[in-house]
Design an enzyme around this catalytic site. Structure first.
Site, PDB file in Angstrom:
ATOM      1  N   HIS A   1       0.860  -1.184   0.000  1.00  0.00           N
ATOM      2  CA  HIS A   1       0.000   0.000   0.000  1.00  0.00           C
ATOM      3  C   HIS A   1       0.904   1.244   0.000  1.00  0.00           C
ATOM      4  O   HIS A   1       1.999   1.216   0.547  1.00  0.00           O
ATOM      5  CB  HIS A   1      -0.841  -0.050   1.276  1.00  0.00           C
ATOM      6  CG  HIS A   1      -1.940   0.960   1.352  1.00  0.00           C
ATOM      7  ND1 HIS A   1      -1.725   2.255   1.772  1.00  0.00           N
ATOM      8  CD2 HIS A   1      -3.259   0.863   1.087  1.00  0.00           C
ATOM      9  CE1 HIS A   1      -2.876   2.909   1.764  1.00  0.00           C
ATOM     10  NE2 HIS A   1      -3.827   2.087   1.346  1.00  0.00           N
TER      11      HIS A   1
ATOM     12  N   CYS B   1      -4.643   2.527  -3.834  1.00  0.00           N
ATOM     13  CA  CYS B   1      -3.437   2.987  -3.126  1.00  0.00           C
ATOM     14  C   CYS B   1      -2.307   1.964  -3.245  1.00  0.00           C
ATOM     15  O   CYS B   1      -1.527   1.781  -2.300  1.00  0.00           O
ATOM     16  CB  CYS B   1      -3.710   3.289  -1.667  1.00  0.00           C
ATOM     17  SG  CYS B   1      -4.953   4.551  -1.417  1.00  0.00           S
TER      18      CYS B   1
ATOM     19  N   GLN C   1      -4.777  -5.117   6.737  1.00  0.00           N
ATOM     20  CA  GLN C   1      -5.740  -6.040   6.124  1.00  0.00           C
ATOM     21  C   GLN C   1      -5.764  -7.400   6.810  1.00  0.00           C
ATOM     22  O   GLN C   1      -6.556  -8.257   6.438  1.00  0.00           O
ATOM     23  CB  GLN C   1      -5.423  -6.232   4.631  1.00  0.00           C
ATOM     24  CG  GLN C   1      -5.603  -4.982   3.803  1.00  0.00           C
ATOM     25  CD  GLN C   1      -7.053  -4.510   3.742  1.00  0.00           C
ATOM     26  OE1 GLN C   1      -7.990  -5.279   3.977  1.00  0.00           O
ATOM     27  NE2 GLN C   1      -7.244  -3.241   3.441  1.00  0.00           N
TER      28      GLN C   1
ATOM     29  N   ASP D   1       2.772  -4.468   8.232  1.00  0.00           N
ATOM     30  CA  ASP D   1       1.554  -3.683   8.054  1.00  0.00           C
ATOM     31  C   ASP D   1       0.374  -4.650   8.147  1.00  0.00           C
ATOM     32  O   ASP D   1       0.122  -5.428   7.225  1.00  0.00           O
ATOM     33  CB  ASP D   1       1.633  -2.987   6.693  1.00  0.00           C
ATOM     34  CG  ASP D   1       0.312  -2.346   6.263  1.00  0.00           C
ATOM     35  OD1 ASP D   1      -0.724  -2.587   6.910  1.00  0.00           O
ATOM     36  OD2 ASP D   1       0.333  -1.628   5.248  1.00  0.00           O
TER      37      ASP D   1
ATOM     38  N   LYS E   1     -10.673  -0.898  10.054  1.00  0.00           N
ATOM     39  CA  LYS E   1     -10.752  -2.114   9.242  1.00  0.00           C
ATOM     40  C   LYS E   1     -11.010  -3.333  10.124  1.00  0.00           C
ATOM     41  O   LYS E   1     -10.988  -4.469   9.680  1.00  0.00           O
ATOM     42  CB  LYS E   1      -9.470  -2.291   8.437  1.00  0.00           C
ATOM     43  CG  LYS E   1      -9.296  -1.182   7.394  1.00  0.00           C
ATOM     44  CD  LYS E   1      -8.031  -1.353   6.584  1.00  0.00           C
ATOM     45  CE  LYS E   1      -7.588  -0.090   5.920  1.00  0.00           C
ATOM     46  NZ  LYS E   1      -8.190   0.159   4.614  1.00  0.00           N
TER      47      LYS E   1
HETATM   48  N1  PMP Z   1      -1.918  -0.746   4.527  1.00  0.00           N
HETATM   49  C1  PMP Z   1      -2.835  -1.499   3.937  1.00  0.00           C
HETATM   50  C2  PMP Z   1      -2.464  -2.881   3.465  1.00  0.00           C
HETATM   51  C3  PMP Z   1      -4.119  -0.992   3.745  1.00  0.00           C
HETATM   52  O1  PMP Z   1      -5.044  -1.741   3.135  1.00  0.00           O
HETATM   53  C4  PMP Z   1      -4.438   0.295   4.213  1.00  0.00           C
HETATM   54  C5  PMP Z   1      -5.821   0.894   4.022  1.00  0.00           C
HETATM   55  N2  PMP Z   1      -6.367   0.684   2.745  1.00  0.00           N
HETATM   56  C6  PMP Z   1      -3.440   1.033   4.839  1.00  0.00           C
HETATM   57  C7  PMP Z   1      -2.205   0.479   4.990  1.00  0.00           C
HETATM   58  C8  PMP Z   1      -3.689   2.412   5.347  1.00  0.00           C
HETATM   59  O2  PMP Z   1      -4.597   2.400   6.395  1.00  0.00           O
HETATM   60  P1  PMP Z   1      -5.201   3.762   6.948  1.00  0.00           P
HETATM   61  O3  PMP Z   1      -5.674   4.533   5.758  1.00  0.00           O
HETATM   62  O4  PMP Z   1      -6.305   3.320   7.831  1.00  0.00           O
HETATM   63  O5  PMP Z   1      -4.102   4.463   7.675  1.00  0.00           O
END
Ligand code: PMP
Length: 406
Positions: free
Chosen positions: A124, A365, A204, A201, A227
């Site tokens: 991401h 993203c 997910q 990270d 999430k």
């Molecule tokens: N890492 C991953 C794998 C994600 O899916 C996401 C959110 N789509 C993020 C980081 C970022 O999370 P947040 O926008 O809640 O900070």
């Protein structure tokens, strides 16, 4: 199935009973954010209706109650992650802020010219851009780890890229665009042989399967509450105690100090040193309720249910003419990213929305991951424990009607 059924948990989610464009909502955008059970919504109402206070220990009864709730939230997160203790958990806004905290605090102090930061291509943007920024600042090198055609991290390439120069490996526990669940434990053990640190990270991962940071031996682990059936604006960073103790505060202000003089400030102990200013107290209250709700379920049964639903959805979608699924690594969470011949992803999402079905279209993203497949954009249906095979059938039926309308 240990008493778990999607139908029984659906009762906990008021929003799943609304309609969208005249159709019952089919929420298949769980990788973007999950819906909230009434236990979370009620905890927020109870907090603001009867318990709201800032958290200064010892000031008055409600301050003490709020402090206790906040620290109970921290203990619950430590429990969720298998962390050795609550003092290893820092509250942040979400995964993005957690990664920026590590990049700015640990990264600035630990990276220098000639150092490598290894980041898989499927990450991401929030696990790429903060490293890029700190790499520029410290003249370290950001090194992409390539993918195999099925969307797994190329483990041979990873082993080749690791060296005595590697300071950090940053990997997602589950990809938001391909669903890939890499062998994080093995990758971490390999990185440690070179003395590198590993940030995981977990944005997910946490909603889909139990996490144990000690078993992974992760140095850092980040996730977002929203999430995980909790409110937006709250998340957590786990850091190994010895790492956190050595990290400089990344923001200054109230709540993070021991004493302040104009000449010198001494800082509070971790984790408070990393939490300047008034925290998101109601967010933590909601996160605590979400963790309690999730962990009251049979998580093995939940994971088995999601795997079954994923297999069902994969097969059902593959039967839609012109539909191509992206990513087929053997270990995956229930994320289905696809293209549909003759329709751009935004059109697909609009069409489904008219039927009350929420999916996401775009780059998710994760532009480097899509570029790997020669794509700029794709459609993504992402499932959670409350989704059903009937909802998958509705998705497929709507896509078939779109194909027939062309
Ligand atoms: N890492 C991953 C794998 C994600 O899916 C996401 C959110 N789509 C993020 C980081 C970022 O999370 P947040 O926008 O809640 O900070």
């Amino acid at each position: 199935s240990g008493g778990f059924t999607a139908e029984s948990v659906r009762h906990d989610f008021p929003i799943l009973h609304r309609t969208v464009n005249g159709h019952p909502l089919v929420w298949l955008d769980n990788a973007a954010t999950t819906q909230k059970p009434r236990q979370v919504i009620e905890a927020l109402t109870a907090y603001y209706g009867a318990a709201n206070s800032n958290i200064h220990r010892g000031a008055h009864t409600m301050a003490r109650e709020a402090t206790e709730a906040y620290e109970a939230g921290r203990a619950a997160v430590a429990g969720l992650l298998g962390a050795p203790g609550p003092e290893t958990v820092v509250f942040v806004r979400g995964t993005t802020e957690a990664i920026n905290l590590v990049a700015q605090s640990w990264g600035r102090a630990s990276l220098g010219p000639g150092d490598d930061i290894l980041v898989p291509v499927l990450e991401h943007h929030s696990d790429i851009v903060p490293w890029q920024m700190v790499a520029k600042e410290t003249r370290a090198r950001l090194v992409p780890v390539p993918l195999t055609p099925d969307g797994a991290i190329d483990q041979d390439a990873y082993a080749d890229l690791l060296s005595a120069r590697t300071r950090l490996v940053a990997i997602s526990h589950a990809s938001n665009v391909l669903g890939t669940v890499p062998p994080v434990k093995e990758m971490t053990a390999l990185a440690h042989r070179y003395g590198a640190r590993v940030l995981v990270d977990g944005a997910q991962a946490v909603a889909h399967f139990p996490v144990d940071v000690r078993d992974l031996d992760a140095d850092f682990y980040a996730f977002s509450g929203h999430k995980l059936f909790a409110p937006t604006g709250i998340g957590a960073l786990y850091a190994k105690p010895e790492l956190l103790a050595a990290m400089a505060p990344w923001q200054g202000g109230g709540n993070m100090i021991e004493s302040v003089e104009f000449g010198e400030t001494t800082f509070a102990a971790v984790p408070h040193r990393m939490e300047a200013g008034t925290g998101h107290i109601s967010g933590v209250v909601g996160l605590l309720a979400a963790v309690n709700w999730l962990t009251s379920l049979d998580r093995g049964a939940v994971a088995a249910y999601e795997d079954g639903l994923m297999a069902y959805a994969h097969e059902a979608l593959a039967a839609v003419p012109g539909l191509e699924l992206i990513g087929s690594a053997p270990d995956r969470i229930a994320v289905l990213t696809f293209t549909l011949a003759g329709h751009d992803p935004a059109t697909v999402a609009d069409w489904l929305d008219a039927d009350g079905i929420a999916i996401r279209a775009g780059h998710h993203c994760a532009q480097p991951a899509l570029t790997h497949y020669g794509l700029e954009s794709a459609a993504r249906a992402s499932l959670a424990l409350y989704n059903t095979s009937e909802e998958v059938d509705q998705l497929v039926a709507s896509l078939l009607r779109l194909q027939q309308s062309a």
